[in-house]
Design a protein around this motif. Structure first.
Motif, PDB file in Angstrom:
ATOM      1  N   LEU A 273       0.264  -1.466  -0.477  1.00  0.00           N
ATOM      2  CA  LEU A 273      -0.236   0.250  -0.071  1.00  0.00           C
ATOM      3  C   LEU A 273       1.138   0.933  -0.321  1.00  0.00           C
ATOM      4  CD1 LEU A 273      -2.779   1.494  -0.155  1.00  0.00           C
ATOM      5  CD2 LEU A 273      -2.607   0.928   2.403  1.00  0.00           C
ATOM      6  N   ALA A 274       1.894   1.044   0.923  1.00  0.00           N
ATOM      7  CA  ALA A 274       2.557   2.948   1.001  1.00  0.00           C
ATOM      8  C   ALA A 274       3.578   2.797  -0.601  1.00  0.00           C
ATOM      9  CB  ALA A 274       3.945   2.166   1.943  1.00  0.00           C
ATOM     10  N   LEU A 275       3.877   1.457  -0.752  1.00  0.00           N
ATOM     11  CA  LEU A 275       4.427   1.616  -2.423  1.00  0.00           C
ATOM     12  C   LEU A 275       3.493   2.483  -3.215  1.00  0.00           C
ATOM     13  CD1 LEU A 275       7.023   1.051  -4.415  1.00  0.00           C
ATOM     14  CD2 LEU A 275       5.851  -1.041  -4.627  1.00  0.00           C
ATOM     15  N   THR A 276       2.463   1.631  -3.347  1.00  0.00           N
ATOM     16  CA  THR A 276       1.163   2.286  -4.576  1.00  0.00           C
ATOM     17  C   THR A 276       0.400   3.383  -3.917  1.00  0.00           C
ATOM     18  OG1 THR A 276       0.663  -0.273  -4.374  1.00  0.00           O
ATOM     19  CG2 THR A 276      -1.145   1.743  -5.421  1.00  0.00           C
ATOM     20  N   VAL A 277       0.731   4.122  -3.060  1.00  0.00           N
ATOM     21  CA  VAL A 277       0.229   5.585  -2.546  1.00  0.00           C
ATOM     22  C   VAL A 277       1.242   6.715  -2.933  1.00  0.00           C
ATOM     23  CG1 VAL A 277       0.184   7.324   0.002  1.00  0.00           C
ATOM     24  CG2 VAL A 277      -1.149   4.554  -0.594  1.00  0.00           C
ATOM     25  N   ARG A 278       2.673   5.825  -3.027  1.00  0.00           N
ATOM     26  CA  ARG A 278       3.963   7.063  -3.041  1.00  0.00           C
ATOM     27  C   ARG A 278       3.240   7.015  -5.190  1.00  0.00           C
ATOM     28  NH1 ARG A 278       8.360   7.995  -5.153  1.00  0.00           N
ATOM     29  NH2 ARG A 278       9.427   9.054  -4.076  1.00  0.00           N
ATOM     30  N   GLN A 279       3.602   6.293  -4.959  1.00  0.00           N
ATOM     31  CA  GLN A 279       3.891   5.931  -7.294  1.00  0.00           C
ATOM     32  C   GLN A 279       2.673   6.489  -7.763  1.00  0.00           C
ATOM     33  OE1 GLN A 279       4.023   1.952  -8.291  1.00  0.00           O
ATOM     34  NE2 GLN A 279       6.941   2.132  -8.384  1.00  0.00           N
ATOM     35  N   PHE A 280       1.679   6.470  -6.524  1.00  0.00           N
ATOM     36  CA  PHE A 280       0.689   7.671  -7.182  1.00  0.00           C
ATOM     37  C   PHE A 280       0.310   8.775  -7.095  1.00  0.00           C
ATOM     38  CE2 PHE A 280      -3.990   9.589  -5.699  1.00  0.00           C
ATOM     39  CZ  PHE A 280      -4.578   9.390  -6.706  1.00  0.00           C
ATOM     40  N   LEU A 281       0.551   9.231  -5.919  1.00  0.00           N
ATOM     41  CA  LEU A 281       1.045  11.100  -5.704  1.00  0.00           C
ATOM     42  C   LEU A 281       2.134  11.189  -6.410  1.00  0.00           C
ATOM     43  CD1 LEU A 281       1.392  10.767  -2.219  1.00  0.00           C
ATOM     44  CD2 LEU A 281      -0.541  11.368  -3.100  1.00  0.00           C
ATOM     45  N   VAL A 282       3.617  10.400  -7.225  1.00  0.00           N
ATOM     46  CA  VAL A 282       4.285  11.074  -7.464  1.00  0.00           C
ATOM     47  C   VAL A 282       3.785  11.040  -9.203  1.00  0.00           C
ATOM     48  CG1 VAL A 282       6.136  10.731  -9.428  1.00  0.00           C
ATOM     49  CG2 VAL A 282       6.162  10.797  -6.485  1.00  0.00           C
ATOM     50  N   ARG A 283       2.692  10.768  -9.852  1.00  0.00           N
ATOM     51  CA  ARG A 283       2.324  10.531 -11.039  1.00  0.00           C
ATOM     52  C   ARG A 283       1.098  10.710 -11.217  1.00  0.00           C
ATOM     53  NH1 ARG A 283       4.807   3.924 -12.986  1.00  0.00           N
ATOM     54  NH2 ARG A 283       6.779   4.156 -12.173  1.00  0.00           N
ATOM     55  N   ALA A 284      -0.088  11.225 -10.386  1.00  0.00           N
ATOM     56  CA  ALA A 284      -1.264  11.716 -10.586  1.00  0.00           C
ATOM     57  C   ALA A 284      -1.587  12.148 -11.488  1.00  0.00           C
ATOM     58  CB  ALA A 284      -1.458  12.143  -8.867  1.00  0.00           C
ATOM     59  N   GLN A 285      -0.659  13.587 -12.104  1.00  0.00           N
ATOM     60  CA  GLN A 285      -0.816  14.596 -12.797  1.00  0.00           C
ATOM     61  C   GLN A 285      -0.660  13.430 -13.855  1.00  0.00           C
ATOM     62  OE1 GLN A 285      -0.975  17.763 -12.351  1.00  0.00           O
ATOM     63  NE2 GLN A 285      -0.487  17.550  -9.741  1.00  0.00           N
TER      64      GLN A 285
END
Length: 276
Positions: free
Chosen positions: A187-199
């Motif tokens: 979950l932590a990895l997914t959240v971080r990748q989501f925040l970085v690539r959200a744009q």
């Protein structure tokens, strides 16, 4: 959130290794350097045969030629890639390495398959088979890579700077007093990748994925964030809070380790330490 394996390798533990596949141009340059070295060595071999008066029509010279062919085109590449963990002279010069599909170093089996298939696709076909396969394959693999389960990654060149997720100023006070538990690794990895690539995500998918991740992260946080907090803002606060707390914990652990080390190195019973 689906991990984009085009940007790395997902190993058995579900961890994304950010190994960037090399471009065809880089691999071609490395191959050109290797070919130049091999051609130079062969020129020296034929020059030596000419000096000794040998000829490829002689039985002894033909046997020597076959042995040299096997040596230079199979044995030497296999040995070099096995001992150097996937780096020939050309690959070393351009900063790339051959690794297994799971991100691990190549072993004898993979190096032997690559060298054996390379005789066909690199030498007998003048590199045409390798060229076509590398252009068609998304990771730039040649036929030998497909059969051996390997591909080339960049180990030198452009450095990817990791983006730091900042703490939203509006939630700094809440995060300071909240009990933010450690998120599960996946979950932590997914959240971080989501925040970085959200744009770069589709707005509808971005909103749905952000809400789902926020609901999952909320199970590890108490109390909940203030009313009106958006999912991405909440996730950023959670990631930043955990990062800062883990960093402070590491600093405290290092300080305690240094204190304990100094205490253990002292002589007992008040005996004066000669080093002091």
């Amino acid at each position: 959130m689906t991990l984009d394996v085009r940007d790395g390798v997902v190993i058995g533990e579900g961890v994304l290794l950010e190994n960037q596949p090399t471009s065809f141009v880089t691999r071609a340059l490395a191959a050109l350097i290797d070919v130049t070295v091999v051609v130079a060595v062969w020129a020296l071999v034929f020059f030596g045969l000419a000096l000794t008066g040998g000829s490829i029509t002689d039985d002894g010279a033909r046997i020597l030629l076959i042995v040299l062919l096997v040596l230079f085109f199979v044995v030497v590449p296999t040995t070099v890639e096995t001992l150097s963990r996937g780096r020939s002279l050309g690959k070393l010069a351009v900063g790339i390495r051959i690794v297994r599909d799971d991100g691990g170093p190549v072993r004898f089996r993979q190096a032997f398959v690559r060298a054996l298939v390379g005789v066909l696709e690199l030498w007998l076909t003048m590199g045409s088979v390798a060229l076509i396969c590398s252009i068609v394959q998304p990771q730039g693999k040649r036929l030998g890579d497909l059969l051996a389960g390997t591909y080339a990654i960049r180990v030198r060149g452009k450095v990817t700077v990791r983006q730091v997720v900042p703490m939203p100023p509006r939630l700094a006070g809440w995060a300071a007093g909240a009990d933010v538990g450690r998120l599960p690794d996946g979950l932590a990895l997914t959240v971080r990748q989501f925040l970085v690539r959200a744009q770069g995500l589709n707005p509808v998918s971005r909103a749905a994925l952000g809400s789902r991740l926020a609901d999952e992260a909320l199970r590890h946080v108490a109390p909940p964030p203030p009313p009106g907090t958006g999912p991405e803002e909440f996730l950023a606060a959670v990631v930043a809070a955990r990062r800062d707390r883990d960093h402070r914990a590491l600093l405290r652990a290092d300080a305690a380790e240094r204190r304990d080390g100094d205490r253990l190195r002292r002589l007992p019973f008040g005996i004066e330490d000669p080093a002091s």
